[in-house]
Design a protein around this motif. Structure first.
Motif, short mmCIF file in Angstrom:
data_model
loop_
_atom_site.label_atom_id
_atom_site.label_comp_id
_atom_site.label_asym_id
_atom_site.label_seq_id
_atom_site.Cartn_x
_atom_site.Cartn_y
_atom_site.Cartn_z
N MET A 49 19.17 73.20 22.03
CA MET A 49 19.73 73.68 23.30
C MET A 49 21.10 73.07 23.58
O MET A 49 21.89 73.63 24.32
CB MET A 49 18.78 73.36 24.47
N GLY A 50 21.42 71.95 22.95
CA GLY A 50 22.70 71.28 23.17
C GLY A 50 23.91 72.11 22.72
O GLY A 50 25.01 71.90 23.20
N VAL A 51 23.71 73.05 21.80
CA VAL A 51 24.84 73.86 21.32
C VAL A 51 25.10 75.07 22.21
O VAL A 51 26.01 75.85 21.96
CB VAL A 51 24.61 74.33 19.86
N LEU A 52 24.32 75.23 23.29
CA LEU A 52 24.42 76.41 24.16
C LEU A 52 25.17 76.14 25.45
O LEU A 52 25.22 77.01 26.33
CB LEU A 52 23.02 76.93 24.49
N ASN A 53 25.77 74.97 25.60
CA ASN A 53 26.38 74.59 26.88
C ASN A 53 27.40 75.60 27.41
O ASN A 53 27.56 75.74 28.62
CB ASN A 53 27.00 73.20 26.79
N ASP A 54 28.10 76.31 26.53
CA ASP A 54 29.10 77.28 27.00
C ASP A 54 28.55 78.70 27.08
O ASP A 54 29.29 79.65 27.34
CB ASP A 54 30.35 77.23 26.13
N ALA A 55 27.24 78.87 26.90
CA ALA A 55 26.62 80.20 26.98
C ALA A 55 26.16 80.49 28.41
O ALA A 55 25.54 79.65 29.05
CB ALA A 55 25.42 80.27 26.04
N LEU A 56 26.50 81.67 28.90
CA LEU A 56 26.04 82.13 30.21
C LEU A 56 24.88 83.11 30.09
O LEU A 56 24.16 83.34 31.04
CB LEU A 56 27.18 82.82 30.97
N ASP A 57 24.75 83.71 28.90
CA ASP A 57 23.81 84.80 28.71
C ASP A 57 22.86 84.53 27.57
O ASP A 57 23.20 83.85 26.60
CB ASP A 57 24.57 86.10 28.37
N CYS A 58 21.68 85.15 27.67
CA CYS A 58 20.77 85.22 26.54
C CYS A 58 20.94 86.60 25.90
O CYS A 58 21.45 87.52 26.52
CB CYS A 58 19.32 85.03 26.99
N ASP A 59 20.53 86.73 24.66
CA ASP A 59 20.48 88.01 23.99
C ASP A 59 19.18 88.05 23.20
O ASP A 59 19.01 87.29 22.26
CB ASP A 59 21.68 88.19 23.06
N LEU A 60 18.29 88.94 23.62
CA LEU A 60 17.03 89.13 22.92
C LEU A 60 17.28 90.12 21.79
O LEU A 60 17.63 91.28 22.05
CB LEU A 60 15.96 89.65 23.88
N GLU A 61 17.14 89.67 20.55
CA GLU A 61 17.44 90.51 19.40
C GLU A 61 16.70 91.84 19.49
O GLU A 61 15.54 91.88 19.88
CB GLU A 61 17.07 89.79 18.10
N PHE A 62 17.37 92.90 19.12
CA PHE A 62 16.86 94.28 19.10
C PHE A 62 16.69 94.89 20.49
O PHE A 62 16.22 96.00 20.61
CB PHE A 62 15.54 94.41 18.32
N SER A 63 17.04 94.16 21.57
CA SER A 63 16.91 94.72 22.92
C SER A 63 18.28 95.11 23.45
O SER A 63 19.14 94.24 23.65
CB SER A 63 16.26 93.71 23.87
N PRO A 64 18.51 96.39 23.74
CA PRO A 64 19.80 96.79 24.30
C PRO A 64 20.01 96.32 25.73
O PRO A 64 21.14 96.25 26.20
CB PRO A 64 19.75 98.33 24.22
N LEU A 65 18.94 95.95 26.42
CA LEU A 65 19.06 95.54 27.82
C LEU A 65 19.94 94.31 28.00
O LEU A 65 20.72 94.22 28.94
CB LEU A 65 17.69 95.30 28.44
N THR A 66 19.84 93.33 27.10
CA THR A 66 20.57 92.08 27.31
C THR A 66 22.08 92.23 27.08
O THR A 66 22.83 91.34 27.46
CB THR A 66 19.99 90.94 26.44
N ASP A 67 22.53 93.35 26.52
CA ASP A 67 23.98 93.61 26.45
C ASP A 67 24.55 93.99 27.81
O ASP A 67 25.76 93.98 28.00
CB ASP A 67 24.26 94.73 25.44
N THR A 68 23.69 94.31 28.75
CA THR A 68 24.12 94.74 30.08
C THR A 68 24.78 93.60 30.87
O THR A 68 25.74 93.83 31.59
CB THR A 68 22.90 95.28 30.86
#
Length: 190
Positions: A96-115
């Motif tokens: 989780m330490g490498v995600l500090n600059d991430a605001l979003d999740c992306d669930l693979e194969f789900s187009p919803l998380t690109d929204t």
């Protein structure tokens, strides 16, 4: 609240989505790659469409995985995981330490998380290009990795997605929901 169905080359996804100043969704997907699986998820964002929670349960023949991935209001990521049975590949969770600059999740194969990043920056309507870091949740393993990408406005309700090794021109509806993600999913109109 909207009920959405995407057909995919390797399965399908159904989601009930509520959009306002934030996003809340529950969904279910079935897939075949790399093994057959059934997946259920809950997604919530803070106002401004930044991830608050992605809770995922997935299972297949003789195995199951679970992850509760959270981002605090201060930007700290955490996760709780569970794994039972044998599934070849990485375990759920990750660094989780490498995600500090991430605001979003992306669930693979789900187009919803690109929204989420598209809505936050109004990229379906406004010219521009933005770079993002995602907490990318690999399916079906639920392993989380840091994943840089770019979204660029192409025209009304059209955005280009680019990441290392892949690109796609996404078509969105007036709410910012992905209607067509070539090579991944197409929204079924009801």
């Amino acid at each position: 609240m909207r009920g959405l169905v995407w057909m995919k080359d390797g399965g399908a996804e159904y989601a009930e989505v509520e959009l306002s100043a934030d996003l809340a969704a529950v969904g279910v997907a079935i897939g075949t790659d790399p093994v057959p699986y059934r997946l259920e998820y809950t997604l919530r964002t803070f106002p401004g469409y930044m991830t608050e929670l992605l809770s995922v349960r997935v299972h297949g023949a003789g195995w199951q995985r679970a992850i509760d991935l959270r981002r605090s209001a201060h930007g700290a990521w955490s996760c709780e995981t569970k794994a039972d049975g044998h599934l070849e590949g990485p375990f759920p969770g990750g660094d989780m330490g490498v995600l500090n600059d991430a605001l979003d999740c992306d669930l693979e194969f789900s187009p919803l998380t690109d929204t989420m990043p598209v809505l936050r920056h109004d990229l379906a309507a406004r010219e521009g290009r933005m770079d993002f870091v995602m907490a990318f949740v690999q399916v079906p393993h639920l392993h989380v990795v840091r994943h840089p990408r770019r979204y660029a406005h192409l025209g009304p309700n059209a955005v280009r997605f680019e990441s290392e090794g892949s690109a796609a021109d996404l078509t969105l509806d007036d709410d910012g929901i992905v209607v067509d993600y070539p090579g991944l999913a197409k929204l079924v109109r009801m």
